[in-house]
Design a protein around this motif. Structure first.
Motif, PDB file in Angstrom:
ATOM      1  N   SER A  74       1.829   6.462  -7.715  1.00 32.48           N
ATOM      2  CA  SER A  74       1.537   6.557  -7.704  1.00 32.48           C
ATOM      3  C   SER A  74       1.119   8.503  -8.064  1.00 32.48           C
ATOM      4  O   SER A  74       0.854   8.704  -9.036  1.00 32.48           O
ATOM      5  CB  SER A  74      -0.421   6.489  -6.915  1.00 32.48           C
ATOM      6  N   VAL A  75       2.266   9.073  -7.169  1.00 36.91           N
ATOM      7  CA  VAL A  75       2.305  10.465  -7.401  1.00 36.91           C
ATOM      8  C   VAL A  75       2.932  10.950  -8.581  1.00 36.91           C
ATOM      9  O   VAL A  75       1.965  11.944  -9.383  1.00 36.91           O
ATOM     10  CB  VAL A  75       3.394  11.001  -6.894  1.00 36.91           C
ATOM     11  N   MET A  76       3.201   9.886  -9.405  1.00 38.05           N
ATOM     12  CA  MET A  76       3.759  10.550 -11.006  1.00 38.05           C
ATOM     13  C   MET A  76       3.401   9.511 -11.974  1.00 38.05           C
ATOM     14  O   MET A  76       3.296   9.331 -13.392  1.00 38.05           O
ATOM     15  CB  MET A  76       5.585   9.397 -10.818  1.00 38.05           C
ATOM     16  N   GLN A 100       0.648  -1.501  -0.078  1.00 28.13           N
ATOM     17  CA  GLN A 100       0.330   0.162  -0.125  1.00 28.13           C
ATOM     18  C   GLN A 100       0.581   1.349   0.004  1.00 28.13           C
ATOM     19  O   GLN A 100       0.405   2.330  -1.038  1.00 28.13           O
ATOM     20  CB  GLN A 100      -0.678   0.267   1.167  1.00 28.13           C
ATOM     21  N   ALA A 101       1.903   1.186   0.849  1.00 28.79           N
ATOM     22  CA  ALA A 101       2.402   2.087   1.113  1.00 28.79           C
ATOM     23  C   ALA A 101       3.503   2.928  -0.555  1.00 28.79           C
ATOM     24  O   ALA A 101       3.842   3.730  -1.064  1.00 28.79           O
ATOM     25  CB  ALA A 101       3.912   2.521   2.056  1.00 28.79           C
ATOM     26  N   GLU A 142      -2.619  -9.066   6.632  1.00 29.23           N
ATOM     27  CA  GLU A 142      -1.561  -9.353   6.359  1.00 29.23           C
ATOM     28  C   GLU A 142      -0.793  -8.954   5.380  1.00 29.23           C
ATOM     29  O   GLU A 142       0.255  -7.968   5.154  1.00 29.23           O
ATOM     30  CB  GLU A 142      -0.595 -10.202   7.689  1.00 29.23           C
ATOM     31  N   SER A 143      -0.873  -9.915   4.904  1.00 32.29           N
ATOM     32  CA  SER A 143      -0.141 -10.365   2.798  1.00 32.29           C
ATOM     33  C   SER A 143      -1.507  -9.642   1.718  1.00 32.29           C
ATOM     34  O   SER A 143      -3.335 -10.444   2.271  1.00 32.29           O
ATOM     35  CB  SER A 143       0.046 -11.537   3.351  1.00 32.29           C
ATOM     36  N   ALA A 144      -1.852  -9.741   0.726  1.00 36.27           N
ATOM     37  CA  ALA A 144      -2.391 -10.162  -0.191  1.00 36.27           C
ATOM     38  C   ALA A 144      -1.813 -10.100  -1.621  1.00 36.27           C
ATOM     39  O   ALA A 144      -0.793 -10.741  -1.812  1.00 36.27           O
ATOM     40  CB  ALA A 144      -2.440  -8.276  -0.676  1.00 36.27           C
ATOM     41  N   ALA A 145      -2.520 -11.336  -1.833  1.00 39.02           N
ATOM     42  CA  ALA A 145      -2.341 -12.263  -3.128  1.00 39.02           C
ATOM     43  C   ALA A 145      -3.049 -12.270  -4.377  1.00 39.02           C
ATOM     44  O   ALA A 145      -3.837 -11.019  -4.347  1.00 39.02           O
ATOM     45  CB  ALA A 145      -2.752 -13.673  -2.942  1.00 39.02           C
ATOM     46  N   ILE A 194      -6.789  -2.272  -2.413  1.00 36.94           N
ATOM     47  CA  ILE A 194      -6.560  -2.786  -1.312  1.00 36.94           C
ATOM     48  C   ILE A 194      -6.674  -1.722  -0.231  1.00 36.94           C
ATOM     49  O   ILE A 194      -6.494  -2.209   1.087  1.00 36.94           O
ATOM     50  CB  ILE A 194      -4.686  -2.336  -1.396  1.00 36.94           C
ATOM     51  N   LYS A 195      -7.833  -0.544  -0.223  1.00 41.33           N
ATOM     52  CA  LYS A 195      -7.802   0.846   0.883  1.00 41.33           C
ATOM     53  C   LYS A 195      -8.707  -0.761   1.754  1.00 41.33           C
ATOM     54  O   LYS A 195      -8.853   0.071   2.991  1.00 41.33           O
ATOM     55  CB  LYS A 195      -8.676   1.156  -0.001  1.00 41.33           C
ATOM     56  N   ASN A 196      -9.623  -0.968   1.718  1.00 39.38           N
ATOM     57  CA  ASN A 196     -10.454  -2.011   3.037  1.00 39.38           C
ATOM     58  C   ASN A 196      -9.335  -2.983   3.282  1.00 39.38           C
ATOM     59  O   ASN A 196     -10.597  -3.997   3.942  1.00 39.38           O
ATOM     60  CB  ASN A 196     -11.955  -1.822   2.721  1.00 39.38           C
TER      61      ASN A 196
END
Length: 374
Positions: free
Chosen positions: A275-277, A268-269, A340-343, A334-336
């Motif tokens: 995404s700033v760019m 997420q971080a 601990e992990s995403a697949a 991913i916001k909600n």
């Protein structure tokens, strides 16, 4: 009509009424809110062309009656009056009703012209409709996990709401805008013999998710043309979307042989930074790119002003792959997530990518990959 009330108690209900009404025009009757007293209880009603709202709060009544007032102006008055008790009294001036609103301890007085009670739309009471209960916390979470994927193209009316259906004992909620699908199923309907598939507009679901408490149930009823929610001191009904929902199950791939796993906080971080760019005047065209090699996920994006790239660890043992997505689709999914992990699970080029928590939970997202390069 004359009654007194606690300012904080009424302002909360009027703020919800403000969310219901779709216009803020004093010439439109649906911009008004109905206030009716009986037996020291105030009934508040608000309507728009597709929704109805009703709430009840205790008040101290001297004279029972009914009045309708311009909701935005009443909200402004209540917002500016200090906390404490407030009186509301109707005075008749020739053929016009005037609401006089006064603070109990301060020299504050407002007058507000009332509308014609006879013109206010009637609200059905649904007295004989059969309701069933769903835990409020579950329903709110399911709404949050799906509603962001609702479509906005009115030419595809069936995609502009959240699909509800029963599958076995599961309540299933689905939303899609054709570029992604948000899906969740929870075993909440064991005591509900039948639930016809329906499409529910997002407006009423947002209000339920925002205002229902996490404690206790939400009572639901479904008629031929509308859905009704009861919780706390509220009854909220909405017209259903009159359309047939597409067969969403055929969109999900039968087999997804490739999979990589990332730590969700770290991912997420990184997405937030990169995404700033990935900027574009058209938010819907913004892209973010993933390059996946064994053990490493490289996230990158570019715009006319520059580019950004970040590498984070991932669990992956397949061939090198590059994927591209609309940035918003990744951010929303991913916001909600509460894990601990995403697949990410995927197969061949051009197919949808399944994004879910790891280990798997009751919800998942399917996101169309804009570009896949082996």
């Amino acid at each position: 009509m004359k009654f007194s009330f606690n300012r904080n108690a009424l302002i909360n209900e009027i703020s919800i009424a403000q969310e219901i009404i779709s216009t803020k025009n004093a010439d439109t009757i649906t911009s008004f809110v109905s206030l009716a007293t009986s037996n020291n209880m105030l009934t508040i009603k608000a309507v728009d062309p597709n929704m109805n709202f009703q709430a009840n709060i205790p008040v101290e009544t001297e004279i029972d009656g009914t009045a309708i007032v311009f909701c935005p102006k009443l909200m402004s008055i209540l917002s500016l009056i200090p906390e404490g008790d407030v009186s509301f009294e109707i005075e008749q001036k020739e053929s016009i009703q005037i609401a006089v609103i006064k603070h109990s301890t301060k020299k504050i007085r407002f007058t507000l012209r009332c509308g014609d009670v006879a013109k206010f739309p009637q609200i059905e009471n649904f007295g004989e409709v059969e309701f069933f209960d769903i835990p409020a916390k579950d329903l709110k979470e399911m709404i949050t996990h799906t509603i962001f994927a609702v479509g906005t193209d009115m030419e595809r009316l069936m995609l502009t709401g959240v699909h509800f259906e029963k599958s076995g004992n599961d309540l299933v909620l689905v939303a899609t805008d054709r570029g992604r699908v948000a899906y969740e199923a929870r075993p909440l309907l064991a005591d509900v013999p039948e639930l016809k598939p329906i499409i529910v507009p997002p407006k009423v679901l947002n209000i339920v998710a925002k205002h229902a408490s996490d404690e206790g149930p939400v009572s639901l009823a479904i008629t031929e043309k509308c859905i009704i929610f009861k919780f706390s001191n509220y009854v909220i009904s909405s017209n259903l979307i009159d359309a047939v929902y597409p067969n969403f199950r055929r969109i999900f791939p039968e087999n997804s042989p490739f999979k990589f796993i990332v730590q969700l906080d770290e991912f997420q971080a990184a997405v937030k930074r990169i995404s700033v760019m990935s900027e574009d005047k058209d938010r819907d065209k913004v892209r973010i790119f993933f390059d996946i090699v064994p053990g490493v996920l490289s996230i990158h994006a570019a715009s006319d002003l520059g580019e950004a790239r970040e590498e984070i660890p991932c669990q992956y043992a397949g061939e090198n792959v590059s994927l591209a997505f609309k940035t918003k689709h990744i951010e929303d999914a991913i916001k909600n997530m509460d894990s601990e992990s995403a697949a990410f699970e995927f197969s061949e080029a051009g197919k949808g990518v399944i994004l879910r928590t790891e280990p798997a939970s009751t919800c998942l997202n399917l996101i169309v990959s804009i570009k896949t390069i082996g």
